[in-house]
Write a protein that holds these residues in place. Structure first.
Motif, PDB file in Angstrom:
ATOM      1  N   GLN A  27      -5.572  -8.764  -6.905  1.00  0.00           N
ATOM      2  CA  GLN A  27      -6.118  -9.718  -7.864  1.00  0.00           C
ATOM      3  C   GLN A  27      -7.358 -10.415  -7.310  1.00  0.00           C
ATOM      4  N   GLY A  28      -8.101 -11.049  -8.204  1.00  0.00           N
ATOM      5  CA  GLY A  28      -9.325 -11.727  -7.816  1.00  0.00           C
ATOM      6  C   GLY A  28     -10.536 -10.837  -7.993  1.00  0.00           C
ATOM      7  N   THR A  29     -11.688 -11.377  -7.671  1.00  0.00           N
ATOM      8  CA  THR A  29     -12.943 -10.644  -7.812  1.00  0.00           C
ATOM      9  C   THR A  29     -13.713 -10.604  -6.493  1.00  0.00           C
ATOM     10  N   HIS A  30     -13.044 -10.942  -5.406  1.00  0.00           N
ATOM     11  CA  HIS A  30     -13.699 -11.084  -4.114  1.00  0.00           C
ATOM     12  C   HIS A  30     -13.905  -9.730  -3.424  1.00  0.00           C
ATOM     13  N   PHE A  31     -14.789  -9.739  -2.452  1.00  0.00           N
ATOM     14  CA  PHE A  31     -15.035  -8.575  -1.600  1.00  0.00           C
ATOM     15  C   PHE A  31     -13.801  -8.311  -0.741  1.00  0.00           C
ATOM     16  N   ILE A  32     -13.438  -7.044  -0.609  1.00  0.00           N
ATOM     17  CA  ILE A  32     -12.322  -6.651   0.258  1.00  0.00           C
ATOM     18  C   ILE A  32     -12.843  -5.700   1.317  1.00  0.00           C
ATOM     19  N   GLU A  33     -12.636  -6.080   2.573  1.00  0.00           N
ATOM     20  CA  GLU A  33     -13.089  -5.259   3.703  1.00  0.00           C
ATOM     21  C   GLU A  33     -12.391  -3.895   3.690  1.00  0.00           C
ATOM     22  N   PRO A  34     -13.091  -2.852   4.146  1.00  0.00           N
ATOM     23  CA  PRO A  34     -12.446  -1.546   4.268  1.00  0.00           C
ATOM     24  C   PRO A  34     -11.214  -1.607   5.171  1.00  0.00           C
ATOM     25  N   HIS A  35     -10.143  -0.978   4.718  1.00  0.00           N
ATOM     26  CA  HIS A  35      -8.873  -0.997   5.436  1.00  0.00           C
ATOM     27  C   HIS A  35      -8.049   0.204   4.993  1.00  0.00           C
ATOM     28  N   CYS A  36      -6.992   0.483   5.725  1.00  0.00           N
ATOM     29  CA  CYS A  36      -6.016   1.477   5.289  1.00  0.00           C
ATOM     30  C   CYS A  36      -4.803   0.750   4.711  1.00  0.00           C
ATOM     31  N   GLU A  37      -4.261   1.275   3.642  1.00  0.00           N
ATOM     32  CA  GLU A  37      -3.191   0.580   2.933  1.00  0.00           C
ATOM     33  C   GLU A  37      -1.944   0.447   3.809  1.00  0.00           C
ATOM     34  N   ASN A  38      -1.493  -0.812   3.936  1.00  0.00           N
ATOM     35  CA  ASN A  38      -0.264  -1.129   4.679  1.00  0.00           C
ATOM     36  C   ASN A  38      -0.286  -0.638   6.126  1.00  0.00           C
ATOM     37  N   ALA A  39      -1.468  -0.504   6.706  1.00  0.00           N
ATOM     38  CA  ALA A  39      -1.558  -0.088   8.111  1.00  0.00           C
ATOM     39  C   ALA A  39      -1.178  -1.214   9.056  1.00  0.00           C
ATOM     40  N   ASN A  40      -0.978  -2.417   8.533  1.00  0.00           N
ATOM     41  CA  ASN A  40      -0.494  -3.532   9.359  1.00  0.00           C
ATOM     42  C   ASN A  40       1.023  -3.618   9.320  1.00  0.00           C
ATOM     43  N   THR A  41       1.669  -2.588   8.772  1.00  0.00           N
ATOM     44  CA  THR A  41       3.122  -2.503   8.717  1.00  0.00           C
ATOM     45  C   THR A  41       3.540  -1.090   9.120  1.00  0.00           C
ATOM     46  N   PRO A  42       4.835  -0.878   9.350  1.00  0.00           N
ATOM     47  CA  PRO A  42       5.294   0.488   9.645  1.00  0.00           C
ATOM     48  C   PRO A  42       5.471   1.333   8.393  1.00  0.00           C
ATOM     49  N   PHE A  43       4.993   0.843   7.246  1.00  0.00           N
ATOM     50  CA  PHE A  43       5.227   1.522   5.970  1.00  0.00           C
ATOM     51  C   PHE A  43       3.923   2.038   5.362  1.00  0.00           C
ATOM     52  N   ARG A  44       3.057   2.593   6.194  1.00  0.00           N
ATOM     53  CA  ARG A  44       1.787   3.142   5.713  1.00  0.00           C
ATOM     54  C   ARG A  44       2.050   4.374   4.845  1.00  0.00           C
ATOM     55  N   PRO A  45       1.613   4.378   3.571  1.00  0.00           N
ATOM     56  CA  PRO A  45       1.769   5.586   2.748  1.00  0.00           C
ATOM     57  C   PRO A  45       0.770   6.660   3.160  1.00  0.00           C
ATOM     58  N   ASP A  46       1.058   7.892   2.780  1.00  0.00           N
ATOM     59  CA  ASP A  46       0.149   9.004   3.080  1.00  0.00           C
ATOM     60  C   ASP A  46      -1.087   8.981   2.188  1.00  0.00           C
ATOM     61  N   ALA A  47      -0.887   8.610   0.926  1.00  0.00           N
ATOM     62  CA  ALA A  47      -1.978   8.700  -0.052  1.00  0.00           C
ATOM     63  C   ALA A  47      -2.074   7.429  -0.875  1.00  0.00           C
ATOM     64  N   VAL A  48      -3.309   7.064  -1.185  1.00  0.00           N
ATOM     65  CA  VAL A  48      -3.613   5.964  -2.089  1.00  0.00           C
ATOM     66  C   VAL A  48      -4.275   6.563  -3.322  1.00  0.00           C
ATOM     67  N   TRP A  49      -3.778   6.190  -4.499  1.00  0.00           N
ATOM     68  CA  TRP A  49      -4.303   6.695  -5.765  1.00  0.00           C
ATOM     69  C   TRP A  49      -4.843   5.522  -6.578  1.00  0.00           C
ATOM     70  N   PHE A  50      -6.052   5.655  -7.105  1.00  0.00           N
ATOM     71  CA  PHE A  50      -6.629   4.644  -7.989  1.00  0.00           C
ATOM     72  C   PHE A  50      -7.058   5.329  -9.288  1.00  0.00           C
ATOM     73  N   CYS A  51      -6.858   4.623 -10.401  1.00  0.00           N
ATOM     74  CA  CYS A  51      -7.267   5.128 -11.710  1.00  0.00           C
ATOM     75  C   CYS A  51      -8.026   4.025 -12.432  1.00  0.00           C
ATOM     76  N   CYS A  52      -9.144   4.375 -13.041  1.00  0.00           N
ATOM     77  CA  CYS A  52      -9.990   3.383 -13.709  1.00  0.00           C
ATOM     78  C   CYS A  52      -9.669   3.301 -15.193  1.00  0.00           C
ATOM     79  N   GLY A  53      -9.171   2.112 -15.601  1.00  0.00           N
ATOM     80  CA  GLY A  53      -8.983   1.848 -17.022  1.00  0.00           C
ATOM     81  C   GLY A  53     -10.248   1.277 -17.629  1.00  0.00           C
TER      82      GLY A  53
END
Length: 285
Positions: A85-111
């Motif tokens: 949420q929000g409209t702020h800048f988000i630094e490049p990162h890997c999803e959930n890499a700060n936890t032991p639950f890093r997924p293999d793939a991230v999927w985004f779809c544009c509505g």
């Protein structure tokens, strides 16, 4: 047959669909091969909805993982959500890499794309690692990084399911490498996660600087409690900025990102109509 072009100047590819082409008709084996080779695929011209995103992702995934702090879209199982949420800048990162639950793939779809700005950013962690100084490489090869995280009872119950108990939490966390935890009186869970900043990519077995350092730089430290030097953070920012590219969204776009290799983020924007859906999965290949 489908048309393929390079995505910006990165190793990523754009897969184009003919008008009226159903993305679910694409050959799964060929898409898997492309993904293993290039790490990020943008599907354009298929008019993908968030329901179709889930159906397409199911062909490549063994299971999905829930995100605890994002608005859910798919009320049936809660796996599809809106992006941060929000409209702020988000630094490049890997999803959930700060936890032991890093997924293999991230999927985004544009509505709905933002009328201006709001592009999704991506950066190849293999290239970042290659361009870091030898001094920084040796630092991260010799020291792991540490994240201290707290999950409220509401968050971990959402992640594990409404019927989950503290016994389920203990069972999940007990044998995870790099994890130590404490259960608080209010049933929130405080845990420490220690992991390498540079990992091997899932498919090419290359070193990739694929982590959450930039997105957590106020709190991430080395495993011995010492801070990451400001000069090193500045170098990471400079290299990442230089290598970062962007997806200029069109309605119905779908992107599939290798979360062991590519970092992702977004540019800030002011258009509150922007609507990007996300889902995270563990892959079956």
């Amino acid at each position: 047959m489908f048309k393929i072009e390079s995505l910006e100047t990165s190793t990523g590819k754009i897969v184009y669909g003919d008008e009226g082409k159903d993305i679910l008709c694409l050959p799964v084996g060929e898409i898997k091969d492309l993904f293993k080779s290039f790490g990020i695929l943008l599907f354009r011209g298929f008019g993908v909805t968030h329901e179709q995103m889930k159906a397409f992702a199911e062909q490549f995934s063994s299971r999905f993982t829930r995100e605890t702090n994002r608005p859910r879209v798919d009320s049936r199982d809660g796996f599809v959500s809106l992006v941060a949420q929000g409209t702020h800048f988000i630094e490049p990162h890997c999803e959930n890499a700060n936890t032991p639950f890093r997924p293999d793939a991230v999927w985004f779809c544009c509505g709905v794309p933002s009328a201006q700005d709001g592009e999704t950013l991506f950066c190849d962690g293999v290239q970042v690692w290659e361009q870091l100084s030898e001094e920084s490489k040796q630092l991260f090869l010799s020291k792991k990084i540490r994240f201290d995280i707290n999950y409220s009872a509401e968050q971990w119950k959402y992640f594990l399911g409404a019927g989950a108990t503290l016994a389920n939490v203990k069972q999940m966390l007990e044998n995870l490498e790099g994890v130590s935890y404490f259960i608080n009186e209010d049933e929130s869970i405080s845990f420490t996660y220690i992991c390498p900043a540079v990992i091997k990519t899932k498919y090419s077995n290359q070193n990739a600087f694929a982590n959450n350092i930039l997105n957590s730089k106020e709190s991430v430290i080395f495993e011995n409690g010492s801070p990451i030097p400001d000069t090193v953070i500045s170098e990471i920012e400079e290299v990442t900025d230089r290598l970062t590219e962007e997806i200029q969204w069109q309605v119905g776009d779908l992107v599939m990102i290798d979360n062991s290799r590519f970092l992702h983020g977004r540019r800030s924007f002011s258009d509150n109509q922007r609507l990007i859906f996300s889902i995270f999965s563990y892959l079956n290949f």
